[in-house]
Design an enzyme around this catalytic site. Structure first.
Site, short mmCIF file in Angstrom:
data_model
loop_
_atom_site.label_atom_id
_atom_site.label_comp_id
_atom_site.label_asym_id
_atom_site.label_seq_id
_atom_site.Cartn_x
_atom_site.Cartn_y
_atom_site.Cartn_z
CG ASN A 249 -62.26 32.48 83.83
OD1 ASN A 249 -61.76 33.60 83.87
ND2 ASN A 249 -62.78 31.98 82.72
CD GLU B 106 -62.25 28.66 80.41
OE1 GLU B 106 -63.22 29.39 80.65
OE2 GLU B 106 -61.81 28.45 79.26
CG ASN B 107 -58.84 21.64 83.35
OD1 ASN B 107 -59.80 22.28 83.77
ND2 ASN B 107 -58.70 20.36 83.58
CB CYS C 100 -65.27 29.88 88.96
SG CYS C 100 -66.38 28.69 88.21
CD GLU D 128 -67.07 33.63 90.75
OE1 GLU D 128 -66.28 32.90 90.08
OE2 GLU D 128 -68.14 34.07 90.29
CB CYS E 197 -71.22 29.00 88.44
SG CYS E 197 -69.93 28.10 89.34
CB CYS F 265 -68.62 29.93 92.71
SG CYS F 265 -67.20 29.56 91.67
ZN ZN Z 1 -68.07 29.38 89.57
#
Ligand code: ZN
Length: 136
Positions: free
Chosen positions: A46, A48-49, A56, A58, A94, A97
């Protein structure tokens, strides 16, 4: 799929998770290992920003595979844990995804979720996790 290959995918997903330096907001690291029909493996984590559109683990793996020209996918292993926890807990893709994968993978595409605490591998098909996906 044989257990040896699943274990190899788990090891790669765990390694990707351990390398993750981009989960500064959630402090939850996800590692993945995506297996293609051709036998290639693409790892992801994953990313992030500060905005709300983080990537993610995936989708990270899928983007690597797709940009490498891969078109057919067999399975993905997902591992996840809080950075402060020693062991991985069951982590599932999630909703975003699941939809993303449904547009690039077959409904029988396999998702493995590894729980290190229970020492158990949960197995799902994409159609089980997203039975009625959006299609244009
Ligand atoms: Zn996801």
């Amino acid at each position: 799929m044989n257990q040896e290959l699943i274990n190899k995918l788990i090891d790669i997903a765990k390694e990707m998770s351990q390398k993750n330096f981009c989960c500064q907001h959630s402090k939850f690291t996800v590692g993945t290992a995506l297996l293609t029909e051709s036998g290639n493996i693409y790892g992801g984590f994953n990313i992030e920003n500060d905005g709300i559109q983080s990537i993610c683990g995936e989708r990270s793996a899928f983007v690597k595979a797709l940009t490498a020209g891969e078109k057919k996918f067999k399975a993905i292993v997902v591992v996840g844990k809080n950075l402060s926890d020693p062991k991985f807990t069951k982590t599932l893709p999630c909703g975003y995804c699941r939809q993303f994968m449904s547009e690039y993978a077959h409904p029988d595409f396999i998702i493995y979720a590894y729980d290190e605490i229970e020492n158990k591998i949960y197995t799902y098909t994409l159609k089980e996790l997203l039975p009625e996906s959006f299609k244009l």
